[in-house]
Design a protein around this motif. Structure first.
Motif, PDB file in Angstrom:
ATOM      1  N   MET A 152      25.162   9.140  25.598  1.00 40.34           N
ATOM      2  CA  MET A 152      25.557  10.385  26.276  1.00 40.34           C
ATOM      3  C   MET A 152      26.567  11.159  25.445  1.00 40.34           C
ATOM      4  O   MET A 152      27.339  10.579  24.673  1.00 40.34           O
ATOM      5  CB  MET A 152      26.180  10.074  27.640  1.00 40.34           C
ATOM      6  N   ILE A 153      26.556  12.456  25.616  1.00 42.75           N
ATOM      7  CA  ILE A 153      27.645  13.307  25.129  1.00 42.75           C
ATOM      8  C   ILE A 153      28.510  13.628  26.342  1.00 42.75           C
ATOM      9  O   ILE A 153      28.061  14.268  27.292  1.00 42.75           O
ATOM     10  CB  ILE A 153      27.132  14.606  24.485  1.00 42.75           C
ATOM     11  N   TYR A 154      29.741  13.152  26.286  1.00 44.61           N
ATOM     12  CA  TYR A 154      30.687  13.305  27.401  1.00 44.61           C
ATOM     13  C   TYR A 154      31.758  14.294  26.958  1.00 44.61           C
ATOM     14  O   TYR A 154      32.488  14.040  25.997  1.00 44.61           O
ATOM     15  CB  TYR A 154      31.294  11.942  27.720  1.00 44.61           C
ATOM     16  N   GLN A 155      31.852  15.432  27.658  1.00 39.88           N
ATOM     17  CA  GLN A 155      32.829  16.464  27.291  1.00 39.88           C
ATOM     18  C   GLN A 155      34.014  16.443  28.248  1.00 39.88           C
ATOM     19  O   GLN A 155      33.847  16.416  29.466  1.00 39.88           O
ATOM     20  CB  GLN A 155      32.183  17.854  27.329  1.00 39.88           C
ATOM     21  N   GLY A 160      41.194  17.287  32.421  1.00 45.53           N
ATOM     22  CA  GLY A 160      41.177  15.879  32.037  1.00 45.53           C
ATOM     23  C   GLY A 160      39.951  15.135  32.535  1.00 45.53           C
ATOM     24  O   GLY A 160      39.668  14.027  32.081  1.00 45.53           O
ATOM     25  N   SER A 161      39.236  15.716  33.507  1.00 42.61           N
ATOM     26  CA  SER A 161      37.988  15.098  33.952  1.00 42.61           C
ATOM     27  C   SER A 161      36.920  15.337  32.888  1.00 42.61           C
ATOM     28  O   SER A 161      37.173  15.987  31.875  1.00 42.61           O
ATOM     29  CB  SER A 161      37.553  15.679  35.295  1.00 42.61           C
ATOM     30  N   LEU A 177      22.882  12.984  33.552  1.00 42.32           N
ATOM     31  CA  LEU A 177      23.111  14.332  33.032  1.00 42.32           C
ATOM     32  C   LEU A 177      23.790  15.207  34.090  1.00 42.32           C
ATOM     33  O   LEU A 177      23.372  15.251  35.249  1.00 42.32           O
ATOM     34  CB  LEU A 177      21.776  14.955  32.617  1.00 42.32           C
ATOM     35  N   HIS A 178      24.880  15.869  33.661  1.00 38.31           N
ATOM     36  CA  HIS A 178      25.685  16.794  34.484  1.00 38.31           C
ATOM     37  C   HIS A 178      26.491  16.094  35.569  1.00 38.31           C
ATOM     38  O   HIS A 178      27.054  16.772  36.440  1.00 38.31           O
ATOM     39  CB  HIS A 178      24.818  17.894  35.099  1.00 38.31           C
ATOM     40  N   LEU A 179      26.568  14.767  35.524  1.00 36.41           N
ATOM     41  CA  LEU A 179      27.497  14.089  36.433  1.00 36.41           C
ATOM     42  C   LEU A 179      28.921  14.241  35.905  1.00 36.41           C
ATOM     43  O   LEU A 179      29.163  14.259  34.697  1.00 36.41           O
ATOM     44  CB  LEU A 179      27.152  12.612  36.555  1.00 36.41           C
ATOM     45  N   HIS A 180      29.864  14.331  36.841  1.00 36.70           N
ATOM     46  CA  HIS A 180      31.278  14.464  36.491  1.00 36.70           C
ATOM     47  C   HIS A 180      31.996  13.136  36.741  1.00 36.70           C
ATOM     48  O   HIS A 180      31.632  12.377  37.642  1.00 36.70           O
ATOM     49  CB  HIS A 180      31.934  15.564  37.328  1.00 36.70           C
ATOM     50  N   TYR A 181      33.036  12.904  35.944  1.00 36.05           N
ATOM     51  CA  TYR A 181      33.858  11.700  36.069  1.00 36.05           C
ATOM     52  C   TYR A 181      35.313  12.131  36.174  1.00 36.05           C
ATOM     53  O   TYR A 181      35.761  13.014  35.425  1.00 36.05           O
ATOM     54  CB  TYR A 181      33.666  10.783  34.854  1.00 36.05           C
ATOM     55  N   PRO A 182      36.077  11.522  37.086  1.00 35.63           N
ATOM     56  CA  PRO A 182      37.465  11.961  37.279  1.00 35.63           C
ATOM     57  C   PRO A 182      38.345  11.622  36.080  1.00 35.63           C
ATOM     58  O   PRO A 182      38.028  10.742  35.279  1.00 35.63           O
ATOM     59  CB  PRO A 182      37.908  11.186  38.521  1.00 35.63           C
ATOM     60  N   GLU A 183      39.461  12.300  35.988  1.00 33.97           N
ATOM     61  CA  GLU A 183      40.424  12.094  34.896  1.00 33.97           C
ATOM     62  C   GLU A 183      40.895  10.649  34.847  1.00 33.97           C
ATOM     63  O   GLU A 183      41.142  10.104  33.767  1.00 33.97           O
ATOM     64  CB  GLU A 183      41.614  13.050  35.090  1.00 33.97           C
TER      65      GLU A 183
END
Length: 734
Positions: A152-155, A160-161, A177-183
């Motif tokens: 994956m490419i994680y931006q 900070g998330s 794809l397009h899932l978000h991860y908290p800071e």
């Protein structure tokens, strides 16, 4: 009960874990003497623990018949890498230095290494990628080398998330794809470490780790280690996600941690140092290319902004009236920052454009800015959560979630305000961003740690009270526009000051001329009038000669009145006055009756309602009401049923008189000359006058700290509005 101590993820000292993973072997030296080692080094080299500590590392390697190139060495954090052979097995030896210790890390080279693909992979990235597909091409090349279940490419986002913006996943697996991860999933200290040590691997999440012996683990900084073990919290996080092998390398753009190449595998899987460094090389190549694309895009954008700003600056300077120039260019000012609404507060006037809240909200925002200006950085405030963090009770808060406030100068309420509305964004999170806790007793203290999430089921959040964040170029544009407006304002102020100085000199000359001309003209005018009156006695009133003489006498009287008014105007400018409370009821009634007689309009109906006291100078107040009431009666005198209405009212700050008539009114084409001296309205030629009275009233009202304005429609009458100060005040004006 034990005393409690809470340890969050961002407090975990992940750089001093004191362990290495099972694929790696570590020896640490100080002044070439072995100071610490990982437990598994004893097994690798069949050593006795007693014979390791304190021994010279060069002697040890020589005894083991390791062919070490001591010229390929590192005295800093950068890795010096060389290949060695031990018992017919190939290994890599990486050397680096950190905080006085030299780290020797050894790991086995995997067979069938794909180093020969490095050149081709780099060429593919450079030739086949562009601004839009660069990360997709990178993942394709990486998967050719590592063959993980998921890459994956994680931006990292502004808060900070992070978000997965590209992925390569094997068939049958769920897409992230397009899932978000908290800071909190990658806390601040981890991000700081990723910027220093750009490649990390956890080969076997549930696998064995080996402790480091020799000195306390807190003394061994493993920041730049290539074999360092992952933190227990991170390993548990991976287990919860169903991952047994994790590999990542940092994406660094312009010296900043932009994101990660994050790879996961359901089964344990190791990548040797050469493979990891190859992936790092490809990632750096892609990051540099991406940075170049973005730099070119930014350059082109700044060129466009600069051209627009140059044009805007010219437009602001070309207008004669500064407020008018701001109003005419407010759309360009708003678009410079890609805002959706614009508020300009300048000289007690509020200009708006685009999507802006109601007047009440605007006043609250302006007042908040004045109250909090001391906390602004360089007179500017930026937020994309203003409606939530300002604690203002706004009617249309959704229109001002994003805000840039730029104060034009300290100790003033003039400001520029750019607005963005609520983004109404739906975010898909990889699990609900919350954590549980676990505790343990250590040295009589209950240590409570926040444990990683156990669920990664998609959780949707609707973002409220938040706008799209402001970009750096938009903030810089706001600062630039502020600077341009200040310069334009200063230029206009200088021009106005120069004109004022010229006007002062001209006024002084006019005053002198007024006194001189009054003296020089009054004498011959008096002579002309006396001679005309004497001559008139010798003619019959019906004769034409008598009528001609009447015209001469009338014109002489008119000229004498004009000279008197000009002198009166000059006296107003020079005089010092003392304001006091004045009762005007009897004055208004008397002036109304006198005016009906003066303008031969006995049938005019004069309605007088409510006559509150005003703050003013008695003589000046008499002249003001005399002129305005006289005009109302004069210009309505030819109406079928002439009517004049006079009403006074008191508000919080002033006393307001409205004097209305149903006379000839004022044509729109005459609006700009209403209060100019010697200016008469185009429809007033049949009425006697010289165009000086209202000019005198205008100056008198200004002198008393008041104001005169009017509302009118041609043929339907006029209302003059006189605004006096309230009698609560008592001070002198010069």
């Amino acid at each position: 009960m034990y005393p409690k101590e809470y340890i969050n993820c961002d407090q975990e000292p992940i750089h001093i874990c004191g362990e290495v993973q099972e694929y790696g072997y570590l020896i640490g030296t100080k002044d070439s003497k072995i100071t610490f080692y990982s437990e598994n080094i004893l097994e690798l080299f069949s050593l006795d623990s007693k014979s390791v500590l304190g021994q010279s590392v060069e002697v040890l390697f020589d005894e083991l018949k390791l062919d070490i190139n001591w010229d390929n060495f590192s005295n800093n954090q950068e890795l010096a890498i060389q290949h060695i052979t031990f018992e017919q097995e190939d290994y890599t030896l990486s050397i680096h230095n950190n905080k006085g210790f030299t780290f020797y890390e050894i790991e086995k080279v995997k067979p069938n290494h794909k180093i020969n693909k490095e050149y081709q992979a780099v060429q593919n990235i450079l030739k086949n990628s562009n601004d839009e597909n660069i990360w997709k091409v990178l993942l394709k090349e990486i998967q050719e080398i590592i063959d993980f279940d998921r890459a994956m490419i994680y931006q990292f986002l502004y808060d900070g998330s992070g978000e997965v913006i590209e992925e390569s996943v094997k068939p049958g697996l769920e897409s992230y794809l397009h899932l978000h991860y908290p800071e909190s999933d990658i806390p601040a200290q981890a991000r700081a470490l990723y910027l220093k040590n750009t490649v990390r691997i956890t080969s076997h999440v549930s696998g064995k780790t080996y402790p480091i012996f020799g000195i306390q683990k807190e003394e061994i900084d493993l920041t730049y280690s290539v074999t360092r073990s992952s933190s227990p919290i991170h390993r548990q996080y991976l287990k919860n996600a169903g991952v047994e092998s994790s590999f990542s390398t940092s994406i660094i753009v312009n010296g900043q941690l932009w994101g990660l190449v994050a790879c996961q595998n359901a089964e344990p899987k190791h990548l040797d140092l050469q493979s990891r460094l190859l992936v790092e090389t490809l990632t750096r190549t892609s990051a540099n290319a991406y940075g170049s694309y973005r730099a070119l895009e930014t350059l082109e954008e700044y060129q466009r902004i600069n051209l627009n700003n140059i044009s805007l600056r010219q437009n602001l300077l070309n207008e004669d009236h500064f407020e008018k120039s701001l109003k005419n260019n407010i759309d360009d000012i708003m678009n410079t920052c890609y805002a959706e609404g614009m508020i300009i507060k300048i000289n007690n006037e509020i200009l708006t454009h685009g999507n802006v809240p109601n007047h009440s909200d605007i006043q609250k925002i302006i007042q908040w800015s004045k109250d909090n200006e001391q906390d602004f950085v360089e007179n500017i405030f930026i937020s994309n959560t203003f409606c939530k963090t300002s604690n203002l009770q706004l009617d249309n808060s959704e229109l001002s979630c994003g805000i840039i406030i730029s104060v034009l100068a300290s100790k003033t309420s003039d400001m520029l305000i750019w607005l963005r509305k609520e983004q109404n964004q739906k975010i898909k999170w990889a699990g609900k961003p919350e954590k549980g806790t676990v505790s343990e007793i250590k040295d009589g203290v209950e240590i409570i740690k926040f444990s990683p999430r156990t669920s990664f089921e998609v959780w949707k959040e609707y973002v409220k009270d938040t706008s799209m964040p402001w970009k750096i170029k938009e903030i810089e544009s706001a600062k630039w526009i502020t600077s341009v407006i200040l310069k334009a304002s200063h230029t206009k102020s200088s021009q106005i000051q120069d004109l004022n100085n010229q006007l002062k000199e001209l006024n002084a000359e006019l005053d002198s001329f007024s006194y001189t001309i009054s003296h020089d003209l009054n004498t011959p005018l008096t002579v002309i009038k006396l001679n005309a009156q004497l001559m008139k006695r010798g003619f019959d009133p019906e004769e034409k000669s008598s009528q001609f003489l009447n015209t001469i006498i009338t014109q002489v009287d008119s000229m004498s009145d004009m000279i008197k008014n000009v002198l009166e105007l000059s006296k107003i400018k020079k005089s010092e006055i003392e304001l006091k409370s004045i009762e005007v009821n009897s004055l208004i009634n008397q002036l109304a009756e006198d005016s009906k007689i003066s303008f031969d309009s006995p049938n005019t109906e004069v309605i007088i309602e409510n006559t509150p006291e005003v703050l003013g100078d008695p003589t000046m107040v008499y002249q003001v009401f005399g002129n305005v009431i006289g005009n109302a009666i004069k210009y309505s005198s030819k109406s079928l049923k002439p009517k004049v209405r006079i009403i006074g009212e008191v508000d919080e700050y002033e006393v307001i008189y409205k004097i209305s008539d149903n006379g000839i009114g004022i044509d729109k084409q005459d609006e700009d000359k209403m209060f100019k001296i010697f200016s008469r309205m185009s429809n007033a030629k049949s009425f006697k006058g010289n165009g000086v009275g209202l000019n005198i009233v205008h100056h008198l009202m200004e002198k008393m700290g008041g104001q005169i304005s009017y509302e009118s429609e041609s043929g339907k009458g006029t209302t003059f509005i006189l605004k006096f100060q309230k009698p609560d005040y008592d001070f002198s004006i010069s």
